[in-house]
Design an enzyme around this catalytic site. Structure first.
Site, PDB file in Angstrom:
ATOM      1  N   ASP A 103      -6.435  36.913  41.751  1.00 45.36           N
ATOM      2  CA  ASP A 103      -5.718  37.677  40.730  1.00 45.36           C
ATOM      3  C   ASP A 103      -4.340  37.020  40.495  1.00 45.36           C
ATOM      4  O   ASP A 103      -4.266  35.821  40.253  1.00 45.36           O
ATOM      5  CB  ASP A 103      -5.625  39.148  41.172  1.00 45.36           C
ATOM      6  CG  ASP A 103      -5.005  40.075  40.135  1.00 45.36           C
ATOM      7  OD1 ASP A 103      -5.696  40.423  39.171  1.00 45.36           O
ATOM      8  OD2 ASP A 103      -3.837  40.445  40.302  1.00 45.36           O
ATOM      9  N   TYR A 233       4.184  40.783  35.522  1.00 43.81           N
ATOM     10  CA  TYR A 233       3.689  40.850  34.138  1.00 43.81           C
ATOM     11  C   TYR A 233       4.849  40.810  33.145  1.00 43.81           C
ATOM     12  O   TYR A 233       4.710  40.286  32.035  1.00 43.81           O
ATOM     13  CB  TYR A 233       2.885  42.134  33.916  1.00 43.81           C
ATOM     14  CG  TYR A 233       1.627  42.241  34.738  1.00 43.81           C
ATOM     15  CD1 TYR A 233       0.401  41.802  34.244  1.00 43.81           C
ATOM     16  CD2 TYR A 233       1.651  42.794  36.016  1.00 43.81           C
ATOM     17  CE1 TYR A 233      -0.770  41.913  34.989  1.00 43.81           C
ATOM     18  CE2 TYR A 233       0.493  42.918  36.775  1.00 43.81           C
ATOM     19  CZ  TYR A 233      -0.712  42.471  36.254  1.00 43.81           C
ATOM     20  OH  TYR A 233      -1.861  42.585  37.011  1.00 43.81           O
ATOM     21  N   HIS A 298     -13.963  42.777  40.350  1.00 43.72           N
ATOM     22  CA  HIS A 298     -12.720  42.013  40.410  1.00 43.72           C
ATOM     23  C   HIS A 298     -12.228  41.752  41.829  1.00 43.72           C
ATOM     24  O   HIS A 298     -11.753  40.662  42.140  1.00 43.72           O
ATOM     25  CB  HIS A 298     -11.642  42.767  39.620  1.00 43.72           C
ATOM     26  CG  HIS A 298     -10.305  42.089  39.618  1.00 43.72           C
ATOM     27  ND1 HIS A 298     -10.091  40.859  39.010  1.00 43.72           N
ATOM     28  CD2 HIS A 298      -9.106  42.454  40.147  1.00 43.72           C
ATOM     29  CE1 HIS A 298      -8.823  40.514  39.164  1.00 43.72           C
ATOM     30  NE2 HIS A 298      -8.204  41.457  39.860  1.00 43.72           N
TER      31      HIS A 298
END
Length: 319
Positions: A103, A233, A298
């Site tokens: 990730d 982010y 994921h």
């Protein structure tokens, strides 16, 4: 977690918590969002048992590692700086190490290979493929154009906004929502609607995730909050600006890539075509293997721990 040692290392101006086990060549494990060193617990045990020194930090902003208050302290250069300083501290006797990322950890691992290929012997990355910089368009602009304002990465941009919603939902429920997400497509978090489930609907846990596991994560995110992780982010566009000199650059270390076919990342933003139709290999010329695991989501290193550990070992033992 039997035999795993915990320590705090001073790196790049912050105190970093590190879990480690074993002796031998160093493997640096880099976690993603919303996780901790703990997501590598199975791999640490497995790789230490076959002669490696497994080192798994909590990244800046997470767990027992410092969380700088300034949002701009979470760029790719800061975090790669942390990793290089950590390698200097724990693997000073080893010029190059093995790296495994998942990730955001995979993204940081790509940046590490881009900026400091001299420190990486070989890379095993999970979930997130390399993404070349697009000089024509900033990252958040591209994300909004493709998926709109409700796309989770866009919802994360406004400081404090998503944190307030997560506080309303509750840390335990937020963790369960993320860790059990299995829809093979983009994640949307419409304003005020959370994960679009009734707030009192039970969230059944898969066999690979126990209540104790969830509680471990929750204990740290309750204390620290989600802001540190979300700040990664919030630096998309700053990273885009800072990495202009690396436009067109390629990853020059040997790579194995593993992804689940149910992973939201694999099923978003054209990743599948990029991975399988030549784009990935063009930018990662030493890409030796791509493994797509069927029926896996994921959080692949937790969902299929033994297989992932074997995949890592099978690749790195060649070097």
């Amino acid at each position: 977690m039997e035999g795993i040692e915990h320590k705090t290392v001073k790196v790049n101006g912050i105190n970093m918590h590190v879990a480690e086990k074993g002796q031998g060549p160093v493997i640096l494990f880099i976690h993603g969002f919303p996780e901790l060193w703990y997501c590598w617990r199975h791999q640490i045990q497995a790789l230490a048992a076959v002669g490696y020194r497994a080192v798994a930090p909590d990244l800046r902003g997470y767990g027992d590692t410092d969380a700088p208050a300034d949002q701009s302290s979470y760029t790719c250069l800061h975090v790669v700086g942390d990793m290089v300083a950590l390698l200097d501290a724990v693997g000073a006797d080893q010029e190059k190490v093995f790296v495994v990322g998942h990730d955001w950890g995979a993204l940081i691992a790509w940046y590490l290979c881009l900026f400091r290929p001299d420190r990486v012997k070989a890379l095993v990355n999970l979930s997130v493929a390399f993404s070349p910089r697009n000089p024509q368009r900033k990252t958040t602009e591209m994300l909004r154009a493709v998926y709109g304002d409700d796309y989770y990465m866009c919802r994360f941009q406004e400081p404090g906004e998503i944190e307030a919603e997560f506080a309303q939902i509750g840390t335990a429920r937020v963790m369960k929502e993320f860790l059990t997400y299995r829809h093979p497509g983009p994640l949307f978090l419409p304003k005020g609607k959370g994960f679009r489930h009734p707030p009192d609907a039970p969230i059944p846990l898969p066999s690979w995730l126990s209540e104790d596991d969830v509680n471990y994560y929750v204990s740290f995110f309750e204390k620290k909050g989600f802001t540190g992780g979300i700040n990664y982010y919030r630096n998309f566009d700053r990273n885009w600006e800072l990495t202009a000199p690396w436009t067109g650059a390629r990853i020059k270390v040997p790579v194995k890539f593993i992804v689940g076919d149910q992973d939201l990342v694999y099923n978003s933003l054209g990743a599948k075509d990029f991975i399988h139709k030549g784009g990935f290999k063009k930018y990662v010329p030493l890409l030796e293997e791509v493994v797509v695991m069927e029926g896996v989501g994921h959080f692949i290193n937790e969902e299929r721990p033994n297989e992932i550990s074997e995949h890592i070992h099978d690749f790195i033992k060649k070097f």
